[in-house]
Structures are given as C-alpha cells and as structure tokens.
Design a protein around this motif. Sequence first.
Motif, PDB file in Angstrom:
ATOM      1  N   LEU A  68       0.814  -1.217   0.000  1.00  0.00           N
ATOM      2  CA  LEU A  68       0.000   0.000   0.000  1.00  0.00           C
ATOM      3  C   LEU A  68       0.846   1.265   0.000  1.00  0.00           C
ATOM      4  O   LEU A  68       0.378   2.326  -0.412  1.00  0.00           O
ATOM      5  N   GLY A  69       2.074   1.166   0.505  1.00  0.00           N
ATOM      6  CA  GLY A  69       2.949   2.323   0.558  1.00  0.00           C
ATOM      7  C   GLY A  69       2.711   3.218   1.759  1.00  0.00           C
ATOM      8  O   GLY A  69       3.309   4.286   1.867  1.00  0.00           O
ATOM      9  N   LEU A  70       1.834   2.808   2.668  1.00  0.00           N
ATOM     10  CA  LEU A  70       1.562   3.591   3.862  1.00  0.00           C
ATOM     11  C   LEU A  70       0.871   2.730   4.900  1.00  0.00           C
ATOM     12  O   LEU A  70       0.399   1.647   4.600  1.00  0.00           O
ATOM     13  N   ARG A  71       0.815   3.254   6.102  1.00  0.00           N
ATOM     14  CA  ARG A  71       0.087   2.548   7.153  1.00  0.00           C
ATOM     15  C   ARG A  71      -1.394   2.620   6.846  1.00  0.00           C
ATOM     16  O   ARG A  71      -1.863   3.511   6.164  1.00  0.00           O
ATOM     17  N   SER A  72      -2.126   1.679   7.413  1.00  0.00           N
ATOM     18  CA  SER A  72      -3.572   1.648   7.205  1.00  0.00           C
ATOM     19  C   SER A  72      -4.278   1.615   8.559  1.00  0.00           C
ATOM     20  O   SER A  72      -3.646   1.647   9.608  1.00  0.00           O
ATOM     21  N   ALA A  73      -5.579   1.522   8.532  1.00  0.00           N
ATOM     22  CA  ALA A  73      -6.361   1.421   9.772  1.00  0.00           C
ATOM     23  C   ALA A  73      -5.990   0.171  10.555  1.00  0.00           C
ATOM     24  O   ALA A  73      -6.202   0.118  11.769  1.00  0.00           O
ATOM     25  N   VAL A  74      -5.391  -0.814   9.905  1.00  0.00           N
ATOM     26  CA  VAL A  74      -4.958  -2.036  10.583  1.00  0.00           C
ATOM     27  C   VAL A  74      -3.902  -1.691  11.630  1.00  0.00           C
ATOM     28  O   VAL A  74      -3.908  -2.246  12.730  1.00  0.00           O
ATOM     29  N   ASN A  75      -3.007  -0.752  11.320  1.00  0.00           N
ATOM     30  CA  ASN A  75      -1.994  -0.344  12.289  1.00  0.00           C
ATOM     31  C   ASN A  75      -2.644   0.251  13.535  1.00  0.00           C
ATOM     32  O   ASN A  75      -2.250  -0.045  14.653  1.00  0.00           O
ATOM     33  N   THR A  76      -3.651   1.082  13.326  1.00  0.00           N
ATOM     34  CA  THR A  76      -4.361   1.689  14.453  1.00  0.00           C
ATOM     35  C   THR A  76      -5.067   0.626  15.267  1.00  0.00           C
ATOM     36  O   THR A  76      -5.021   0.633  16.499  1.00  0.00           O
ATOM     37  N   LEU A  77      -5.705  -0.317  14.606  1.00  0.00           N
ATOM     38  CA  LEU A  77      -6.384  -1.409  15.300  1.00  0.00           C
ATOM     39  C   LEU A  77      -5.397  -2.225  16.131  1.00  0.00           C
ATOM     40  O   LEU A  77      -5.645  -2.522  17.301  1.00  0.00           O
ATOM     41  N   ALA A  78      -4.269  -2.580  15.539  1.00  0.00           N
ATOM     42  CA  ALA A  78      -3.282  -3.399  16.247  1.00  0.00           C
ATOM     43  C   ALA A  78      -2.768  -2.684  17.496  1.00  0.00           C
ATOM     44  O   ALA A  78      -2.546  -3.311  18.531  1.00  0.00           O
ATOM     45  N   ARG A  79      -2.603  -1.374  17.429  1.00  0.00           N
ATOM     46  CA  ARG A  79      -2.135  -0.614  18.592  1.00  0.00           C
ATOM     47  C   ARG A  79      -3.169  -0.635  19.718  1.00  0.00           C
ATOM     48  O   ARG A  79      -2.826  -0.500  20.880  1.00  0.00           O
ATOM     49  N   SER A  80      -4.421  -0.763  19.361  1.00  0.00           N
ATOM     50  CA  SER A  80      -5.493  -0.716  20.350  1.00  0.00           C
ATOM     51  C   SER A  80      -5.754  -2.058  21.025  1.00  0.00           C
ATOM     52  O   SER A  80      -6.528  -2.111  21.985  1.00  0.00           O
ATOM     53  N   LEU A  81      -5.127  -3.118  20.545  1.00  0.00           N
ATOM     54  CA  LEU A  81      -5.352  -4.437  21.135  1.00  0.00           C
ATOM     55  C   LEU A  81      -4.775  -4.506  22.545  1.00  0.00           C
ATOM     56  O   LEU A  81      -3.750  -3.893  22.844  1.00  0.00           O
ATOM     57  N   ASN A  82      -5.434  -5.261  23.390  1.00  0.00           N
ATOM     58  CA  ASN A  82      -4.969  -5.490  24.754  1.00  0.00           C
ATOM     59  C   ASN A  82      -5.087  -6.991  25.049  1.00  0.00           C
ATOM     60  O   ASN A  82      -5.919  -7.416  25.841  1.00  0.00           O
ATOM     61  N   PRO A  83      -4.248  -7.800  24.392  1.00  0.00           N
ATOM     62  CA  PRO A  83      -4.401  -9.256  24.491  1.00  0.00           C
ATOM     63  C   PRO A  83      -4.143  -9.825  25.880  1.00  0.00           C
ATOM     64  O   PRO A  83      -4.578 -10.935  26.179  1.00  0.00           O
ATOM     65  N   PHE A  84      -3.478  -9.074  26.749  1.00  0.00           N
ATOM     66  CA  PHE A  84      -3.191  -9.565  28.094  1.00  0.00           C
ATOM     67  C   PHE A  84      -4.151  -8.996  29.132  1.00  0.00           C
ATOM     68  O   PHE A  84      -3.980  -9.204  30.323  1.00  0.00           O
ATOM     69  N   GLN A  85      -5.148  -8.239  28.667  1.00  0.00           N
ATOM     70  CA  GLN A  85      -6.114  -7.608  29.576  1.00  0.00           C
ATOM     71  C   GLN A  85      -5.403  -6.758  30.626  1.00  0.00           C
ATOM     72  O   GLN A  85      -5.758  -6.765  31.802  1.00  0.00           O
ATOM     73  N   ALA A  86      -4.409  -5.998  30.181  1.00  0.00           N
ATOM     74  CA  ALA A  86      -3.652  -5.133  31.089  1.00  0.00           C
ATOM     75  C   ALA A  86      -4.553  -4.038  31.649  1.00  0.00           C
ATOM     76  O   ALA A  86      -5.473  -3.575  30.984  1.00  0.00           O
TER      77      ALA A  86
END
Length: 170
Positions: A68-86
């Motif tokens: 794509l040549g740039l970041r997408s909304a996927v990058n924003t989504l991945a940053r918002s994940l909290n897989p360890f329930q911190a």
Amino acid sequence: GYRVALHGLDGHTPGRLYAGETLARLGLPPARDFAEAQAQLAERGFAYLSLDRFSPQLARLMGLKPVLGLRSAVNTLARSLNPFQARASLQAAFHPGYVPIHRDAALALGDARVWSFRGDGGENERRPEKPVEVAAAENGLARDFTLPPLIEGAAEKETPEIGRASCRER
C-alpha cells in the motif's frame, strides 16, 4: 515492580530494527504463545508476544504496508489491542490528530487506563528533551495533560547510515 507485556510485529517495514529482534539479542526471546508469555510475565515480569503468534490474520494485513505504501487502519487497530487484559496501556500515534481518536476509542471500549500520545515515528517512545502531550482515558473519563521533558537541551539530529542503526552527530 510492574509487569509489562508488549506486542508488536517485526519486519513489516524494510530497514528497521524491531522489538522482537532487539529483545532476542538482549537474551529475552519473544514468547511463542500466550502460555509462554504468561510464564515469562510470572518469571521475569516482562513478555513480548508477536502479533503473528496471536493473530496471524491481522499480521498478514499488517504485511500489506509495503504494498500500500503507507500505514492503514490495521496499524491503528493493532495498537489498540490489549491481548493480556492489562489494566493500563500506552498507545502512540505518528499524526497528532490520531492521539485523541485512540483515547476516545479506549473510552468506547471501556479500557480502564490508556495514555495516548504522539510517539517518535508513531512508536511508543519519546524524545527525552521534549514535553509529551497525553490524551488519557482513565476509568471512563477523558483527560489531557502534558508530561515535562526528562532532560534539558535540544537533541542532536540523527543521521541514518545505510546498513547501520542511526547515530548521533556532534
């Protein structure tokens, strides 16, 4: 005294040094799965779990950045994940306009405590000589504040060199 769980994805931008590789060089290998990450958290208070280990589909979408040549909304989504329930999370964004968006998303998701800020290069890092404006979601409330610089003085410019990490010029 705090336990820290980190997640990320190595190698989606050519020429960068990523957390997984850096941690392995420091003798802190990434966890292979959630069970190993939990064991590392219990043993040493720190764990790194790569996105491709807990969400291969999302990691595959992150791999589209060079296409794509740039970041997408996927990058924003991945940053918002909290897989360890911190109970607390840090989220950085490159574009200042995204900082309050991250905070507002955390509020909508009911996250207990999220500090969102403009990170250097969009990563969870800061320049110690600069103040940091934080958009926080804490217990259902939004608040904005500024953290003062950690040191005085202007930083020297970084000069990237081909095939080597950035160095500081004097």
